[in-house]
Write a protein that holds these residues in place. Structure first.
Motif, short mmCIF file in Angstrom:
data_model
loop_
_atom_site.label_atom_id
_atom_site.label_comp_id
_atom_site.label_asym_id
_atom_site.label_seq_id
_atom_site.Cartn_x
_atom_site.Cartn_y
_atom_site.Cartn_z
N VAL A 252 43.61 34.51 35.83
CA VAL A 252 42.45 34.22 36.50
C VAL A 252 41.40 35.38 36.10
CG1 VAL A 252 44.37 33.28 38.26
CG2 VAL A 252 43.34 35.22 38.05
N SER A 253 39.98 33.72 36.97
CA SER A 253 38.72 34.97 36.45
C SER A 253 39.07 35.65 37.58
CB SER A 253 37.91 33.73 37.39
OG SER A 253 38.30 33.95 38.90
N LYS A 254 38.05 36.87 37.64
CA LYS A 254 37.90 37.67 38.54
C LYS A 254 37.34 38.00 39.57
CE LYS A 254 35.43 42.63 37.90
NZ LYS A 254 34.26 42.75 37.13
N THR A 255 36.76 36.46 39.80
CA THR A 255 36.34 36.23 41.25
C THR A 255 37.61 35.86 42.28
OG1 THR A 255 34.13 35.39 41.08
CG2 THR A 255 35.08 33.94 42.79
N ARG A 256 38.41 35.04 41.71
CA ARG A 256 39.81 34.23 42.31
C ARG A 256 41.16 35.64 42.13
NH1 ARG A 256 42.72 32.37 45.49
NH2 ARG A 256 44.84 31.84 45.19
N CYS A 257 40.88 36.75 40.88
CA CYS A 257 41.35 38.22 41.36
C CYS A 257 41.37 38.82 42.64
CB CYS A 257 41.39 38.67 40.18
SG CYS A 257 42.29 40.30 40.44
N ALA A 258 39.56 38.68 43.46
CA ALA A 258 39.37 39.00 44.49
C ALA A 258 39.85 39.00 45.22
CB ALA A 258 38.12 39.94 44.43
N GLU A 259 40.09 37.41 45.91
CA GLU A 259 40.28 36.74 46.26
C GLU A 259 41.70 37.76 47.15
OE1 GLU A 259 36.68 32.71 45.89
OE2 GLU A 259 39.04 32.86 45.39
N LEU A 260 42.70 36.85 45.43
CA LEU A 260 43.79 37.35 45.48
C LEU A 260 44.55 38.30 46.37
CD1 LEU A 260 45.42 35.69 43.06
CD2 LEU A 260 45.82 35.05 45.06
N LEU A 261 43.32 39.46 45.57
CA LEU A 261 43.41 41.06 46.06
C LEU A 261 43.10 41.25 47.35
CD1 LEU A 261 42.54 43.00 43.38
CD2 LEU A 261 44.71 42.93 44.05
N ALA A 262 42.35 40.41 48.06
CA ALA A 262 42.11 40.91 49.21
C ALA A 262 43.62 40.24 50.36
CB ALA A 262 41.60 40.21 49.73
N ALA A 263 43.91 39.45 50.02
CA ALA A 263 44.99 38.88 50.90
C ALA A 263 46.67 39.58 50.26
CB ALA A 263 45.48 37.21 50.51
N PHE A 264 46.90 40.01 48.97
CA PHE A 264 47.75 40.72 48.31
C PHE A 264 47.56 42.02 48.10
CE2 PHE A 264 48.23 36.14 48.42
CZ PHE A 264 49.10 35.87 49.23
N PRO A 265 47.04 43.14 49.20
CA PRO A 265 46.32 43.87 48.20
C PRO A 265 47.17 44.80 47.21
CG PRO A 265 46.09 45.02 50.72
CD PRO A 265 47.32 42.99 49.92
N ALA A 266 48.74 44.38 47.45
CA ALA A 266 49.40 44.98 46.33
C ALA A 266 50.06 44.56 44.91
CB ALA A 266 50.82 46.03 46.46
N LEU A 267 48.75 42.78 44.42
CA LEU A 267 48.82 42.25 43.46
C LEU A 267 48.98 43.10 42.14
CD1 LEU A 267 48.56 39.35 43.16
CD2 LEU A 267 46.67 39.52 42.44
N VAL A 268 50.10 42.89 41.10
CA VAL A 268 49.93 43.92 39.88
C VAL A 268 48.64 43.13 39.01
CG1 VAL A 268 51.17 44.23 38.11
CG2 VAL A 268 51.89 44.68 40.38
N HIS A 269 48.29 43.82 38.47
CA HIS A 269 47.27 42.90 37.48
C HIS A 269 45.97 43.74 36.65
CE1 HIS A 269 43.31 44.37 39.70
NE2 HIS A 269 44.15 44.92 40.63
N HIS A 270 45.45 42.73 35.30
CA HIS A 270 44.86 43.89 34.38
C HIS A 270 44.29 43.30 33.67
CE1 HIS A 270 49.18 45.83 34.48
NE2 HIS A 270 50.31 45.02 34.12
N ALA A 271 42.98 44.15 33.30
CA ALA A 271 41.77 43.37 33.36
C ALA A 271 41.84 42.70 31.58
CB ALA A 271 40.85 44.05 33.43
N GLN A 272 41.55 42.44 31.64
CA GLN A 272 41.30 41.09 30.31
C GLN A 272 39.83 41.91 29.65
OE1 GLN A 272 44.59 40.07 29.23
NE2 GLN A 272 44.33 40.97 31.13
N ARG A 273 39.12 42.03 28.27
CA ARG A 273 37.95 41.53 27.07
C ARG A 273 37.15 41.00 27.84
NH1 ARG A 273 40.72 43.16 21.40
NH2 ARG A 273 41.94 45.33 21.76
N ASP A 274 37.73 39.39 28.17
CA ASP A 274 36.57 38.90 28.23
C ASP A 274 36.44 38.54 29.51
OD1 ASP A 274 38.82 37.25 29.29
OD2 ASP A 274 39.22 35.31 28.38
N GLY A 275 37.04 39.84 30.18
CA GLY A 275 36.89 39.35 32.06
C GLY A 275 37.49 39.08 33.23
N SER A 276 37.94 38.20 32.25
CA SER A 276 39.54 37.74 32.92
C SER A 276 40.29 38.37 33.86
CB SER A 276 39.58 36.44 32.41
OG SER A 276 40.39 36.82 31.16
N GLU A 277 41.36 38.40 34.78
CA GLU A 277 42.01 39.56 35.40
C GLU A 277 43.19 38.15 34.51
OE1 GLU A 277 41.96 42.44 36.45
OE2 GLU A 277 40.12 42.25 36.67
#
Length: 345
Positions: A252-277
């Protein structure tokens, strides 16, 4: 003179797919050479039939009997071709499509060659590996692939394709798209680094190496640790039918990941080289309560929510229903759509 083909009829496919689904093929031919492949494609007894090319059957879900011919790729062979590049930067190794993937990894290690060790114990065959762009623990096939030899179904011609022509993506390649569907992989050539360095960019692997007290691990050491991790987390297809990781990790996009983290702080995610998550599909599935659950004889592995399993006698329809139920729950809760890795036939 073309080889005399042995065509089996009403052939059981349970042993030809790692899910162990008991489906049958109208016809079955074991392909042990390019000549046999050409002969099967030209055989009038098989003319007009739908074709299904199988390797190790580790990335397929059979949803019913196959009313056509299964061409089971069993071309064998492997060799070290020599060094290439400035100052012998790489050692080229070629393996035929029917070779078992993990056996190839172990063979390269026995030759003193590193580069494939992070992908140890991935099920399947060499020929299927580029199609899926297999990967594990920080390494993908595209990182070590030099070229593939393909057989063109339309022309009967063999040609070599460089890695750049394979259009590799995350669990994706040209072979999964329309313009690559008419290409059959015959062999794969790998470019393994002569000056090997351990790839410990994946945190879990780095922690396991540190925990083993290995200050300067070699390729074989890395392979042993990867095998131990996989055996601890994933079921052996010989004991419990499965196709490994069933869903891709959604990106997902970095923006979408931030939205998900706001709702689900424990969300497991990994930053990608192109800026996506990249989100952890197993975590999403686990949070929806699916780990260890069953639908009929199909279920979710109790130790790893990313793996769907055949608990005994599961049909492809049951696996498909389970996958759809999981996908619906994850989409409803997180607004994220999971994509399966296996192909449904």
């Amino acid at each position: 003179m073309p080889p005399d083909l042995a065509i089996a009829h009403d052939f059981p496919l349970a042993s030809c797919n790692t899910f162990g689904i008991d489906a049958r093929a109208r016809c079955y031919v074991r392909i042990a050479s390019v000549a046999e492949l050409a002969a099967a494609l030209a055989d009038p007894r098989l003319a007009g039939m739908p074709r299904l090319l199988l390797g190790g059957g580790s990335n397929i879900v059979l949803t019913g009997d196959f009313d056509g011919v299964v061409l089971h790729m069993a071309i064998m062979g492997r060799e070290v071709l020599g060094e290439e590049g400035p100052d012998g930067k790489f050692t080229l190794v070629r393996a035929a499509a029917g070779e078992n993937w993990h056996a190839l990894v172990q063979w390269t290690l026995a030759q003193g060659l590193g580069g494939l060790e992070n992908m140890s114990l991935i099920p399947g065959t060499v020929g299927a590996a580029p199609i899926q762009n297999i990967g594990a623990y920080g390494v993908e096939l595209k990182d070590v692939l030099h070229s593939v030899t393909v057989y063109e179904l339309a022309t009967g011609r063999l040609r070599s394709m460089a890695a750049s022509a394979c259009r590799f993506g995350y669990r994706d390649s040209v072979f999964k798209h329309q313009d690559g569907k008419g290409l059959v992989i015959v062999d794969v050539t790998f470019a393994l680094p002569t000056a090997w360095r351990a790839n410990l960019g994946y945190a879990e692997l780095a922690q396991a190496v540190a925990g083993a007290g290995l200050g300067a691990p070699g390729p074989a050491d890395i392979s042993e640790i990867v095998v131990a991790i996989r055996r601890r987390k994933l079921p052996d297809p010989a004991l419990i039918g499965n196709a490994g990781s069933f869903f891709k990790n959604p990106v997902v996009s970095k923006t979408r990941c931030a939205e998900l983290l706001a709702a689900f702080p424990a969300l497991v995610h990994h930053a990608q080289r192109d800026g996506s998550e990249k989100l952890a599909a197993g975590w999403l599935i686990d949070q929806c309560g699916w780990k260890g659950r069953k639908l009929g004889a199909a279920g979710v592995y109790p130790k790893q929510a990313l793996v769907l399993v055949n608990n005994g006698g599961a049909t492809g329809a049951e696996v498909l229903a389970l996958a759809r139920a999981i996908t619906d729950d994850v989409r409803q809760r997180y607004g994220v759509t999971l994509e399966p890795e296996p192909v449904f036939v």
